[in-house]
Structure formats: structure tokens, C-alpha cells
Motif scaffolding. Sequence first.
Motif, PDB file in Angstrom:
ATOM      1  N   HIS A 154      40.522  41.093  51.204  1.00 22.40           N
ATOM      2  CA  HIS A 154      41.445  40.105  50.995  1.00 22.40           C
ATOM      3  C   HIS A 154      42.810  40.392  51.121  1.00 22.40           C
ATOM      4  CE1 HIS A 154      41.067  42.177  47.295  1.00 22.40           C
ATOM      5  NE2 HIS A 154      41.507  41.380  46.606  1.00 22.40           N
ATOM      6  N   ASP A 158      47.945  44.704  46.259  1.00 25.97           N
ATOM      7  CA  ASP A 158      47.238  45.848  46.125  1.00 25.97           C
ATOM      8  C   ASP A 158      46.457  46.173  47.073  1.00 25.97           C
ATOM      9  OD1 ASP A 158      45.667  43.982  44.834  1.00 25.97           O
ATOM     10  OD2 ASP A 158      44.494  45.308  43.872  1.00 25.97           O
ATOM     11  N   HIS A 159      46.187  45.279  48.229  1.00 24.36           N
ATOM     12  CA  HIS A 159      45.272  45.729  49.403  1.00 24.36           C
ATOM     13  C   HIS A 159      46.158  45.469  50.755  1.00 24.36           C
ATOM     14  CE1 HIS A 159      41.638  45.394  46.837  1.00 24.36           C
ATOM     15  NE2 HIS A 159      42.474  44.873  46.174  1.00 24.36           N
ATOM     16  N   TYR A 302      36.547  48.708  45.167  1.00 21.04           N
ATOM     17  CA  TYR A 302      38.269  48.886  45.196  1.00 21.04           C
ATOM     18  C   TYR A 302      38.720  49.449  43.904  1.00 21.04           C
ATOM     19  CZ  TYR A 302      43.051  48.867  47.123  1.00 21.04           C
ATOM     20  OH  TYR A 302      44.298  49.113  47.501  1.00 21.04           O
TER      21      TYR A 302
END
Length: 330
Positions: A154, A158-159, A302
Motif C-alpha cells: 500500500h 513508511d512503505h 511489516y
Amino acid sequence: MAVSTGIRRRAFVAAGIGLLAAPVILRQTAAMAASGDKTKMDATTQPQFNQFKLGSYRFTVFKDGASVLEKPYETFGTNQKPETVQALLAKNFLPTDRFVNSYAPALIDTGSDVILIDTGFGEGGRARGVGLLRDGLKAAGYAPDDITLVALTHLHGDHIGGLMEGGAPAFRNARYVVGQAEYDFWTSKVREGTPAEGGHKAVLANVVPFAEKTTFIGEGDKVAAGITAMLAPGHTPGHMVFHVESDGKRLVTTGDTANHYILSLQNPEWEVRFDMDKAEAAASRKKVFDMIATDRIAFLGYHMPFPAVGFVEPYEAGYRFVPKSYQFDL
Ligand SMILES: [Zn+2]
């Protein structure tokens, strides 16, 4: 929300690590100065990674960093009494006033592809001790240019923060896989002037530049050989998980489907502040972890405690987390 990344380090660690660690330690010193070193979290900002094999695929999980956050009951179980959340934490030998949130991007080396699942905070996080994927790759013997495919669960910061480095693509040889629904949500101008505006801008800066190199996918679509995407919305509107299978061995990268190994797994219906659609997120948690529990397969979450890989079995109203030990080594 107050986010601090205080780290205490012992000076002797620097002596033994050598040049590779020097920039890390300098950054960490800056982080300590910035935070006043108020926390006692003894987390390291040395590059940390963990490798294992799933069939013929080699996984490398990286610790992009970790944050200490306040008041867990204001993030997890927001539809519960704070005392209820605190009691479950205490029962599980966890502090009741603060919690650690860590970040675990992962590499899947299939032999023909080198696939990065999510990218950490990138350079924008380094002043506070996160964004360490780049150092982890180097420590594990990979260069950013080795990565052939970046698949995103997504599009939260933080991704996606690690997609750019110094204003240029961080992974110059990569193609990208992004959920169509997720991309459509965050890129829409409708997000302007809403709480999602910050996320919208981050996606414009970090994801849209790669649109021509991106394959947009939906439920059941193939990401790469042996890797299939499944929609698990709720945390975000187009959040996806990736089902990986090699030589009959299976693992699901669950992204942010469940983000606390006790609170969210034991109580999948407890609402989570960061889930945009709380009911949908709870339904996705139950669907994805029911499958993982029923099929007794591994998962990589994650925000699970590093190295973020484990199993679940049914337990009370939800699931019991069993962290991986040597299951992949024998
Ligand atoms: Zn996340």
C-alpha cells in the motif's frame, strides 16, 4: 502523535564494526540529540537483516528501523477501554504505556527476479533513525541496482519513502507493481483538503514518477513467478497482501493487515487508529489470518517484531502469534 527514536548505544560496538557502520552511528547520534535520548529502547540502528529460504526462493528481511510510540491503547483497541488493552499487554509481559513499532521491508530473490516488498521510510526518516533499508541491502550483499521489481502492499509513507533517494529513483533497474485501487485513491485530487492530503502529496512525489514502469494489479493478479496478489482492504482502500509459493512452501506478506502481534492478532476486531475503514480492516484481518492459520503457512507482517516472520494458530477470539525460529533451516 509523538514519535521518538531514542537509542542507547555502547561505544565499543563502533570499534568492532568498521567503516560500514560509521555513517549509521553518526546519524544515530543526531537522532539521539534530536530526541534528547528520552527513551530506553535498546534498539540498534546497525543494519539488521534476516535471511531464510522458502523453497528455492531466498528471503532477506530488513529492519528499516523502529519507533517508540506512546499510549498503545490510543492506537490499538480504540473501541475498547484503555484498561482492557493495558491488561492484555501486561499479561503478555509488555509495557502498558509505550510500544515499539518496527518496519520490515523484504527482498525475495527468486533466482530470476530480485523483488523488494515495500521500501521503508527512505532518506526522509534517517534523521530519526529509520530509513535503514539502504544500509541493510549493502550489509546483505545487494546493491539497489540489483532490484528488478518493487511491489508495494500500500502507499503509506513508511512503505513508499524509500522509492526515491537524493531526488532520483532509488532502484534504477526496477519495475513496479502497485494495486490499482490503492493508486487511484491516493492520486485522486479529491484527497486535497482532507486528512489524506499528506499521503496524496507523498504518492505524487514518490510513486507517480514511476507510473510508466508500473504494472497496476487487482485481486488474484500475478506479481511475479510464484507470487499472487490478494486484496485485503481497510487499512487503506487498496491494501494488498502477496501470496508467495516456491516448491510447495508458502508464505504471505501481509503488509499492514495486522500491526501488533498481540493486540491485533489476538483481537482482530479491535479497532486500530491507522486503519482508514475500521470494519473493513477487521474483516480483512480475519480473512487473511484465517487462511494463514487454517493452512498453517508462514507470514511476514511489516510491523511484526523483527524479523517479522511467524505463524498463527486460532486462539480465543483471534490468533496466537508464533515467531519463526528454525522452521526454514531444516
Ligand atoms: Zn505501515
